[in-house]
Design an enzyme around this catalytic site. Structure first.
Site, PDB file in Angstrom:
ATOM      1  N   ASP A 141       0.849  -1.259   0.052  1.00 42.02           N
ATOM      2  CA  ASP A 141      -0.274   0.058  -0.063  1.00 42.02           C
ATOM      3  C   ASP A 141       0.812   1.371   0.201  1.00 42.02           C
ATOM      4  OD1 ASP A 141      -2.134  -1.727   0.070  1.00 42.02           O
ATOM      5  OD2 ASP A 141      -2.344  -1.627   2.077  1.00 42.02           O
ATOM      6  N   GLU A 244      -8.871   0.167  -6.886  1.00 40.41           N
ATOM      7  CA  GLU A 244     -10.130  -0.405  -6.189  1.00 40.41           C
ATOM      8  C   GLU A 244     -10.849   0.506  -5.460  1.00 40.41           C
ATOM      9  OE1 GLU A 244      -9.235  -3.310  -3.312  1.00 40.41           O
ATOM     10  OE2 GLU A 244      -7.369  -2.680  -3.005  1.00 40.41           O
ATOM     11  N   TYR A 295      -4.261 -10.969  -5.721  1.00 38.15           N
ATOM     12  CA  TYR A 295      -3.092 -11.497  -5.108  1.00 38.15           C
ATOM     13  C   TYR A 295      -2.093 -11.577  -5.959  1.00 38.15           C
ATOM     14  CZ  TYR A 295      -5.351 -12.392  -0.481  1.00 38.15           C
ATOM     15  OH  TYR A 295      -6.092 -12.303   0.935  1.00 38.15           O
TER      16      TYR A 295
END
Lengths: 418, 418
Positions: A141, A244, A295
């Protein structure tokens, strides 16, 4: 020589290079004759006294760990509350640490984990037990404060830029009679770091990705569809990268617009890319393809960034050095000293400055029209995906990832009733 | 020395290595002093007289083409009907070929393209024009008859096996407190080739992928969910690989079970992975992640198989040699002469034996319980993903893929009114 045992644990979402940090921790500790235990599944393993004796692993296995994705000892999504609210847990944790003579605790994770590490670092004083606690940064992130970047992000960024460049060549070839629009969904619920990294795949507005949707900018459907249409008219096709986490002006997540329940009451798992693709199909009538790497983007060790891999090892090594010097409550962070040539060093930052802070995606990284990245963003992002760090492959054509033995340490305490 | 020009065209879904075939075609033709034109967007470019002069490309660009994914000249999804039904098109095609002195036509594609190539190969006789037409195999679907495999499949298979192995390590690390089930959707509307390739990622039933869903076996939801539950109880987590083409016993596609329209009348693009993930969530209450790699799996030149890359070049080279020998209506196919050590050679097969036939996925490749691959499948698949064939990377951390100049040849005919 320092005495006592070092306990290492992995926490939060794992990455392509968190095991490289683990490998560096173990290697550095071995060189200094310090015993390393690993907690199974992060802080949970420490509470449950599920500890792994890393001395049972060969030197070759620890070297292989450096090129193995995932989290070799297991990770967890568990956040400790304050010392007051979770006192029983902290007491149990301390009991486990004492029982195994743990004097150094290294917690490898992202924002929540830095907070946990910071809380644990306060135990020494509160319980009068000589413990040195170090946070080790990790997260795709890229939202940890203080550090220039977070190990794990650069490799996910490289995966993203490479994948978008490749898929774009495919779409370009198909556009005349088939797919005209391609939507790529990048991780980033709160910030557009990975979506921005996709921007490295192209240099000009006519090169893919043509449109990037950032969570930092409100999603305006009419404008987005108009941009897609204009791009297809100008270029012949259009590649969209959507974070997202994109939201409407009123704060609702676009990802929640799709999905829901179907007529049978079955859960429909949507996502941003599938939703946007549906809108393009309905409103523009264009053939559209979309991808949700999920993932794959954070575990793709096969396309890891060399910069990222080196930084992941550097923070692991430094963490051990800080621990042995008794530098409690710090985190080794990456300090960029030069963009070109790219230079960086590791420094110790107080965990209090990292925990519960969040590095925001800079507004200056987003192009004025809201659909691309600026030169400033390129200057920051580009060195992070530089260099290849391929894993070795077997004769079977697959990467040689190691599976550790993960030999359990004999328990000394009664079972945890947490 | 042979005279006349060679026309090369790409057709159908592109792959990570179709340009490697193109590169070999051009390289071999240059060595034999044959001029090579390329049709823009496959057969469409031939009909529209949109031709590209490949002699304008440098030797370095043609070398770089060998490691560039996508279709450098553009592809198309267009199928020609019979000579009787599409006579005007065939006449136009012949007019274009004649206008540019094209004596050799190489059509690089999958099943539909082999059919087109076969039809074009009949033109020579029907129109009394000396044309040699060769099909060049390509498709990630691996469903061409006669040939041992299709260039493009091996690289997509390697991408699949590597990605599943990597994602599995991620899931294994997260399973204790987070994601327990991961669903990977593989291409393959009609056959389970790519889903089967995922099986190479693990050796035993406890290694991922734990469950593979083949289109060749009816999808039984109750049994599938029971298998997932059992796997999570036994292993702690479960990785599922589902072919996009799986069907219920009555022949309905599972992919069509999701999707549809939402309450706003918006199109919901579903897919198999999202549907299965929703069922796992609803029925088993487990946290689930899923991925739809889509085009990423067939354009991932960065993780191309060396075997595949070499075979793609070999068929391109052989196609030129057959053409110059006047071997009309053939396709260079891959003949496997030995599994271990893996050995293969190229032979000419009649296009009539390839066109309109389909290589089926062998029932003997599916494990008895229906959820895995057999040793036979491994013996076949394993050599196809063997070896790495990395593209060169720039200092920017991205693969150096070439963008050709694609200089248009001056038109000689009136515009096509097709």
């Amino acid at each position: 020589m320092a005495s006592g045992t070092l306990l290492y644990a992995q926490s939060g979402g794992v990455t392509a290079v968190i095991n490289a940090s683990a490998s560096a921790v173990i290697t550095e500790a071995r060189a200094r004759k310090i015993k390393v235990l690993a907690a199974r599944n992060g802080i949970l393993g420490a509470l449950r006294e599920e500890l792994i004796d890393t001395s049972k692993e060969s030197a070759a296995a620890i070297r292989a760990l450096a090129h193995t994705p995932g989290g070799a000892f297991g990770s967890c999504r568990v956040k400790l509350k304050s010392l007051e609210a979770d006192r029983a847990k902290y007491e149990r944790l301390l009991a486990v640490l004492k029982a195994h003579d743990v004097r150094y605790f290294l917690y490898n994770g992202g924002n929540d984990s830095a907070d946990t590490a910071w809380k644990v670092s306060q135990l020494a004083q509160a319980f009068d037990y000589p413990l040195t606690c170090i946070g080790v940064p990790k997260t795709v992130d890229n939202d940890l404060a203080v550090t220039d970047t977070c190990p794990g992000f650069g490799s996910a960024a490289k995966y993203t830029a490479v994948s978008v460049r490749e898929a774009a060549l495919d779409v370009a070839a198909m556009a005349e009679t088939s797919t005209k629009v391609f939507v790529y969904e990048a991780m980033g619920r709160h910030a557009g770091w990975l979506a921005a990294a996709a921007g490295l795949a192209g240099q000009t507005r006519d090169e893919a990705p043509h449109l990037i949707l950032f969570p930092e900018r409100p999603y305006d459907e009419a404008d987005f569809l108009a941009q897609v249409k204009k791009t297809v008219e100008r270029v012949g096709w259009c590649v969209v990268v959507a974070s997202e986490g994109i939201q409407y002006a009123d704060g609702r997540f676009v990802a929640d617009a799709g999905g829901g329940k179907d007529s049978f009451g079955h859960t429909q798992l949507g996502g941003v890319a599938s939703y946007l693709a549906g809108r393009v199909k309905d409103q523009l009538g264009m053939k559209v393809h979309w991808t949700l790497p999920d993932y794959l983007q954070r575990s793709a060790r096969h396309i890891a960034s060399k910069t990222d891999w080196e930084q992941a090892q550097a923070v692991g090594k430094a963490a051990v050095q800080y621990a042995l010097k008794g530098q409690n409550a710090v985190m080794p962070v990456i300090v960029r000293t030069s963009d070109a040539p790219f230079r960086w060093k590791i420094e110790a930052a107080p965990l209090s400055k990292v925990a519960n802070h969040e590095k925001k995606f800079p507004p200056a990284f987003i192009r004025k029209d809201g659909y691309g990245i600026t030169d400033k963003a390129r200057t920051y992002l580009q060195p992070l995906i530089r260099g290849e760090a391929y894993p070795p492959y077997g004769a079977d054509g697959l990467p040689k990832y190691v599976a550790l033995k993960n030999v359990a340490v004999k328990k000394k305490l009664p079972a945890w009733e947490g």
